[in-house]
Design an enzyme around this catalytic site. Structure first.
Site, mmCIF file in Angstrom:
data_model
loop_
_atom_site.group_PDB
_atom_site.id
_atom_site.type_symbol
_atom_site.label_atom_id
_atom_site.label_comp_id
_atom_site.label_asym_id
_atom_site.label_seq_id
_atom_site.Cartn_x
_atom_site.Cartn_y
_atom_site.Cartn_z
ATOM 1 C CE LYS A 9 -4.452 0.937 0.045
ATOM 2 N NZ LYS A 9 -5.513 0.120 -0.571
HETATM 3 P P1 NAD Z 1 -13.432 7.621 -3.012
HETATM 4 O O1 NAD Z 1 -12.502 8.689 -2.617
HETATM 5 O O2 NAD Z 1 -13.848 7.489 -4.423
HETATM 6 O O3 NAD Z 1 -14.785 7.691 -2.151
HETATM 7 C C1 NAD Z 1 -14.801 7.823 -0.753
HETATM 8 C C2 NAD Z 1 -16.194 8.307 -0.352
HETATM 9 O O4 NAD Z 1 -16.268 8.317 1.073
HETATM 10 C C3 NAD Z 1 -16.526 9.725 -0.813
HETATM 11 O O5 NAD Z 1 -17.885 9.773 -1.195
HETATM 12 C C4 NAD Z 1 -16.323 10.580 0.442
HETATM 13 O O6 NAD Z 1 -17.127 11.741 0.466
HETATM 14 C C5 NAD Z 1 -16.773 9.593 1.501
HETATM 15 N N1 NAD Z 1 -16.224 9.872 2.829
HETATM 16 C C6 NAD Z 1 -14.996 10.321 3.176
HETATM 17 N N2 NAD Z 1 -14.906 10.474 4.511
HETATM 18 C C7 NAD Z 1 -16.091 10.083 5.014
HETATM 19 C C8 NAD Z 1 -16.629 10.008 6.326
HETATM 20 N N3 NAD Z 1 -15.895 10.333 7.385
HETATM 21 N N4 NAD Z 1 -17.905 9.554 6.453
HETATM 22 C C9 NAD Z 1 -18.641 9.211 5.381
HETATM 23 N N5 NAD Z 1 -18.197 9.275 4.124
HETATM 24 C C10 NAD Z 1 -16.952 9.703 3.948
HETATM 25 O O7 NAD Z 1 -12.728 6.261 -2.482
HETATM 26 P P2 NAD Z 1 -12.984 4.774 -2.958
HETATM 27 O O8 NAD Z 1 -11.948 4.425 -3.964
HETATM 28 O O9 NAD Z 1 -14.425 4.567 -3.259
HETATM 29 O O10 NAD Z 1 -12.578 3.977 -1.626
HETATM 30 C C11 NAD Z 1 -13.481 3.852 -0.531
HETATM 31 C C12 NAD Z 1 -13.029 2.679 0.335
HETATM 32 O O11 NAD Z 1 -12.937 1.497 -0.458
HETATM 33 C C13 NAD Z 1 -11.636 2.854 0.974
HETATM 34 O O12 NAD Z 1 -11.636 2.198 2.224
HETATM 35 C C14 NAD Z 1 -10.723 2.082 0.033
HETATM 36 O O13 NAD Z 1 -9.543 1.623 0.646
HETATM 37 C C15 NAD Z 1 -11.644 0.931 -0.338
HETATM 38 N N6 NAD Z 1 -11.293 0.253 -1.579
HETATM 39 C C16 NAD Z 1 -11.255 0.926 -2.769
HETATM 40 C C17 NAD Z 1 -10.938 0.224 -3.931
HETATM 41 C C18 NAD Z 1 -10.972 0.892 -5.283
HETATM 42 O O14 NAD Z 1 -10.822 0.177 -6.286
HETATM 43 N N7 NAD Z 1 -11.182 2.181 -5.390
HETATM 44 C C19 NAD Z 1 -10.624 -1.138 -3.869
HETATM 45 C C20 NAD Z 1 -10.687 -1.794 -2.639
HETATM 46 C C21 NAD Z 1 -11.032 -1.089 -1.497
#
Ligand code: NAD
Length: 431
Positions: free
Chosen positions: A122
């Site tokens: 990571k």
């Molecule tokens: P992103 O930045 O696209 O979206 C994050 C969302 O969470 C946004 O809508 C933001 O406004 C919201 N957010 C932020 N802080 C918050 C809070 N305190 N309370 C409520 N909402 C809040 O990110 P993403 O890529 O969708 O990733 C989200 C999660 O999924 C993370 O934990 C990431 O590690 C995990 N993840 C992402 C991927 C990927 O392919 N993008 C893969 C595996 C896991």
């Protein structure tokens, strides 16, 4: 240049007990629980409960006002015995080395649970990207890439998008490495735009995986999608796609949130209308929509709750108030070990993060394979392969949980740790 700052990941809960909320301590506690249940050789356990490499870089970035500002970033490898290290890059003001270490360890288990040949990594930079111009963001990305280039490469470590990073940032990373190599190196990162070696299906893959595992869970519990209601915390890349695909599968999405709060309508929300309003006004909105807090969203009486934002959202302080029948962990580490026990006792069916959100890394693996072959698959092929891998992994985890009398998370960890330990045993520990 937008000035909005996302909420810090551990606010409130962290202040109450910082050690309990430390993601690295949580990752190690989760590992210990599963290693104990597995009866893992203590020598092997000592190897696997630590990270192999941790790189901390502090680097200059040229800003639009011609000043140079210093930023700190990380890249961590937890384990690389099953293949090159794989894991996303996060841009967030709350990034810490302990968070990156935890996320790297979770990547090792995630890759093993779906059986793809990668280890766990990571990366992250302490920055609020919303405070940077596009030009500054590109400068930061290129210099950070250059700093971590001593670790990354198609055979060594392949980054991907995570919170606040996207296909454009992957394109800049790929270009930076390619400029230094003197030729295109598409397989150095995944989650790229299609035109430079990205894969069909990758942008939606994590949310698609959440949808596939949720539908499998509903089927397992004998609940028809048409009878299921859904609340999604964090309507970003993962949360939006999960909500959209679950709605397409027949579920009723009744609440979604961002860091400012949630939009809730018990009769169902029009997802695209809500998201369009956010693009226009910066707030999630719909004509008939009640505003509730993120805490209230988590406690709604829904069939499926999808935490898809950040870590430690479901903890000992709120777990007993969760009313969902199924929790699909779109985010990494949204549930603390203390909360896990409470949820298990309440009979809530948890699809653990290392399984629920593994669709992203699985399709990243497809992207890497396609880049290395120079032969690209149609979207239907990508989605079909993804479904087959995730449904098999879901069934393996549920079967393991039932046959060993443990919860789904411990089962997923036990399966994953056993696979990694088996590989290390075959290779031998070079000590
Ligand atoms: P992103 O930045 O696209 O979206 C994050 C969302 O969470 C946004 O809508 C933001 O406004 C919201 N957010 C932020 N802080 C918050 C809070 N305190 N309370 C409520 N909402 C809040 O990110 P993403 O890529 O969708 O990733 C989200 C999660 O999924 C993370 O934990 C990431 O590690 C995990 N993840 C992402 C991927 C990927 O392919 N993008 C893969 C595996 C896991």
């Amino acid at each position: 240049m937008a000035q909005k700052v996302e909420a810090a990941p551990f606010k409130g809960f962290a202040e109450a007990d910082p050690d309990q909320a430390n993601p690295w301590k949580i990752a190690q506690r989760q590992f210990d629980i599963a290693a104990d249940a597995l009866g893992l050789d203590p020598n092997m356990a000592r190897v696997l409960r630590e990270c192999k490499r941790q790189l901390i870089v502090t680097f200059p970035v040229l800003m639009d006002d011609h000043t140079i500002q210093m930023f700190t970033g990380f890249r961590v490898h937890h384990n690389v015995d099953r293949g090159p290290a794989k894991g996303g890059i996060r841009y967030h003001p709350g990034v810490t080395i302990d968070e990156v270490k935890a996320l790297a360890m979770w990547m090792t288990w995630k890759c093993a649970v779906v059986g793809i040949p990668y280890g766990g990594a990571k990366g992250g930079v302490i920055v609020d990207p919303k405070r940077l111009s596009r030009n500054e963001l590109e400068n930061l990305t290129r210099r950070y890439t250059s700093e971590i280039s001593i670790l990354i490469g198609p055979d060594r470590d392949i980054p991907a998008p995570d919170v606040n990073t996207n296909a454009q940032i992957m394109a800049w990373m790929m270009d930076t490495i390619s400029m230094h190599a003197g030729h295109s190196v598409p397989a150095v990162v995944t989650g790229k735009p299609l035109g430079i070696g990205g894969s069909e299906g990758r942008p939606e893959a994590t949310g698609r995986g959440c949808m596939l595992t949720t539908i499998a869970a509903l089927k397992h519990l004998g609940i028809r999608p048409e009878d299921a209601t859904v609340a999604v915390q964090g309507v970003g890349n993962v949360g939006y796609t999960t909500a959209k695909l679950l709605a397409q599968a027949g579920c009723k999405v009744i609440a979604v949130s961002d860091s400012n709060g949630a939009c809730y309508n018990e009769d169902g929300i029009e997802l695209d209308e809500v998201v369009r309003e956010k693009e226009l006004t910066g707030r999630l909105r719909q004509k008939i929509c009640k505003f509730i807090s993120n805490e209230e969203l988590l406690e709604l009486p829904v069939t499926v709750l999808v935490p898809a934002a950040l870590e430690n959202q479901i903890h000992a302080g709120n777990a007993h108030r969760i009313k969902a029948k199924v929790i699909c962990e779109g985010a990494n580490g949204p549930t603390t070990p203390e909360a896990d026990e409470i949820l298990h006792k309440k009979g809530i069916f948890v699809i653990p993060d290392i399984l629920a959100n593994a669709g992203g890394v699985t399709t990243s693996y497809f992207e890497w394979v396609q880049d290395r072959q120079g032969y690209f698959w149609k979207e239907a092929v990508v989605n079909e392969q993804l479904e087959s891998i995730l449904v098999d992994a879901f069934e393996a985890v549920v079967h393991y949980a039932e046959s060993h009398g443990v919860n789904n998370r411990i089962a997923a960890y036990m399966l994953a740790i056993d696979r990694v330990a088996f590989t290390i045993k075959q290779r031998g520990i070079y000590a």
